[in-house]
Motif scaffolding. Sequence first.
Motif, PDB file in Angstrom:
ATOM      1  N   PRO A  40       0.814  -1.225   0.000  1.00  0.00           N
ATOM      2  CA  PRO A  40       0.000   0.000   0.000  1.00  0.00           C
ATOM      3  C   PRO A  40       0.846   1.272   0.000  1.00  0.00           C
ATOM      4  N   THR A  41       0.314   2.305  -0.630  1.00  0.00           N
ATOM      5  CA  THR A  41       1.011   3.582  -0.768  1.00  0.00           C
ATOM      6  C   THR A  41       1.326   4.195   0.594  1.00  0.00           C
ATOM      7  N   ALA A  42       2.556   4.622   0.782  1.00  0.00           N
ATOM      8  CA  ALA A  42       2.945   5.353   1.989  1.00  0.00           C
ATOM      9  C   ALA A  42       2.547   6.816   1.818  1.00  0.00           C
ATOM     10  N   ARG A  43       1.932   7.390   2.844  1.00  0.00           N
ATOM     11  CA  ARG A  43       1.402   8.751   2.749  1.00  0.00           C
ATOM     12  C   ARG A  43       1.861   9.611   3.918  1.00  0.00           C
ATOM     13  N   ASP A  44       1.862  10.906   3.683  1.00  0.00           N
ATOM     14  CA  ASP A  44       2.109  11.867   4.754  1.00  0.00           C
ATOM     15  C   ASP A  44       1.013  11.705   5.804  1.00  0.00           C
ATOM     16  N   SER A  45       1.386  11.664   7.050  1.00  0.00           N
ATOM     17  CA  SER A  45       0.420  11.351   8.106  1.00  0.00           C
ATOM     18  C   SER A  45      -0.685  12.394   8.245  1.00  0.00           C
ATOM     19  N   SER A  46      -0.422  13.634   7.898  1.00  0.00           N
ATOM     20  CA  SER A  46      -1.433  14.679   8.063  1.00  0.00           C
ATOM     21  C   SER A  46      -2.148  15.027   6.754  1.00  0.00           C
ATOM     22  N   SER A  47      -1.402  15.249   5.676  1.00  0.00           N
ATOM     23  CA  SER A  47      -2.026  15.670   4.415  1.00  0.00           C
ATOM     24  C   SER A  47      -2.499  14.509   3.562  1.00  0.00           C
ATOM     25  N   LYS A  48      -1.989  13.288   3.831  1.00  0.00           N
ATOM     26  CA  LYS A  48      -2.278  12.080   3.046  1.00  0.00           C
ATOM     27  C   LYS A  48      -1.678  12.134   1.643  1.00  0.00           C
ATOM     28  N   LEU A  49      -0.787  13.081   1.387  1.00  0.00           N
ATOM     29  CA  LEU A  49      -0.080  13.135   0.113  1.00  0.00           C
ATOM     30  C   LEU A  49       0.762  11.878  -0.056  1.00  0.00           C
ATOM     31  N   ALA A  50       0.651  11.233  -1.222  1.00  0.00           N
ATOM     32  CA  ALA A  50       1.468  10.053  -1.500  1.00  0.00           C
ATOM     33  C   ALA A  50       2.939  10.444  -1.512  1.00  0.00           C
ATOM     34  N   LEU A  51       3.761   9.702  -0.784  1.00  0.00           N
ATOM     35  CA  LEU A  51       5.186  10.010  -0.736  1.00  0.00           C
ATOM     36  C   LEU A  51       5.829   9.687  -2.079  1.00  0.00           C
ATOM     37  N   SER A  52       6.687  10.579  -2.536  1.00  0.00           N
ATOM     38  CA  SER A  52       7.344  10.444  -3.830  1.00  0.00           C
ATOM     39  C   SER A  52       8.637  11.223  -3.812  1.00  0.00           C
ATOM     40  N   SER A  53       9.631  10.722  -4.527  1.00  0.00           N
ATOM     41  CA  SER A  53      10.893  11.459  -4.627  1.00  0.00           C
ATOM     42  C   SER A  53      10.685  12.814  -5.275  1.00  0.00           C
ATOM     43  N   ARG A  54       9.724  12.904  -6.194  1.00  0.00           N
ATOM     44  CA  ARG A  54       9.474  14.171  -6.883  1.00  0.00           C
ATOM     45  C   ARG A  54       8.799  15.212  -5.987  1.00  0.00           C
ATOM     46  N   ASN A  55       8.323  14.815  -4.810  1.00  0.00           N
ATOM     47  CA  ASN A  55       7.765  15.799  -3.884  1.00  0.00           C
ATOM     48  C   ASN A  55       8.810  16.827  -3.465  1.00  0.00           C
TER      49      ASN A  55
END
Length: 355
Positions: A210-225
Motif C-alpha cells: 500500500p502507498t505510503a502517505r504523509d500522516s497529516s495531508s495524506k499526500l502520497a510520498l514520492s521522490s518528486r515531492n
Amino acid sequence: MLPPSTIPIFTSVASYREWRRKVAEGKQSVGFVATMGALHEGHLSLGRRSLAANDLTVLSIFVNPAQFAPHEDLATYPRTLPHDLELLSSLSLSVEIKNGAGQLERVTRTPSAVFLPTVPEMYPAGISQDVSEQKGTFVDVKGYGHQMEGRTRPTFFRGVATVVTKLFNAVEPTRTYFGQKDIQQALLLRRMTRDLLLSHPTPENLFIVPTARDSSSKLALSSRNAYLTDNEREHAAPSLYAALQAGRQAWDAGESKESCVQRAYALISETAEKLNSVSGEKVDLKLDYIEMNAPESFDVLGATVTRQQWESEAVQGGNSGDGRAVIFSGAMWVGRTRLIDNIILGNPRNLGIME
C-alpha cells in the motif's frame, strides 16, 4: 568515490553475482526493492516488508534513462546518494525465526547489500532517451502500456520493463516489492514475470505494498515531492488524493463512473480557484487525468457503469463480484511537478495488494 556505508555496495553485475552465488549456496532467501534513489519512508516501508519475510534484503539505486522521455526530468531528478545510504544503514527490523535447532529466536535484520550499477553497466550498447535512436534489446509489454500513465508517457513502461528485467536477471530475487502508488507499473511487471516465465521472482512473489502517505495531508510520498514548494505541498498537492476520495464516495453511493470522475474533477477545480483567489504565492495547478480502469486490461470503464453493475458482471462471468476491484487513478501538475496517485475501489486483496 562512493560515500561511506555500513552496507556492502556492488557497482557491477559481476561483483554482485559473486556475492549472490555465495548466498545461493546457503539457500538463503533474497528480498529485493528496486529504487531510483532519493529515498523516503515509502521506500523504507518496502524495505521493512522485505526484511520481515527474507533472510537477506537487497536494494538497488539506479536512475533509469530509458524511462525518461527527452523532455522529462532525467538531468534534474533528485540524486541524494549519501543521504540514501545513511537511511539504509539505519534501517532494521526485529523478527522471530527458527534457529538450527528448530527453536524460535529473535534476530535483527538489516539490509544485506546495495546494488548501485552505472549506466554503461546496465546498458552495454549505450542508451538514448530518444526511442528512435536506441540500440540493443528492450522489453515491451504489448497492449497494456498505452492507457493511464502510458497516455501521457508513451515510452515509459518500455523503459521500466526493460530495466526491471535487467535488475531481476542480475539480482535474482526470491521476492520483490513495489509500491501501490505506481499501481499500473506493478501490475504490468507482475504480468511480465508471468509472460517471460521468470523464476526470480515468480509472479506470486512480486508483492504490491500500500502507498505510503504523509500522516497529516495524506499526500502520497514520492521522490518528486522534493520539487514542491512549501505552499504547493501543503495546499495544492493533497487535493489529488482528496479528489479520488470524493469519487470513491460517489461510487459507493451507486453513482455512475462518469459522475464519480466529474466529482473528482470538480474538487480539483474548486481547489485551484481557492488557491488563486487568496493573496500570496500563486499556485499553478493543472489536471492531467482522472479515470477508472479495469485492473486486468487497464481499459477505461464505460461512462454509465455503476458499482452494482461492475460487480454483477463478475458474478455473471462465474467469479465472485464481492469487492471487484477498480483502479481509480489520477495525475496532475502542481507548478512544475507532476504527481500521480490512485486508490482501489473494491477489495485491494483481489489485486494481490498486501495489507
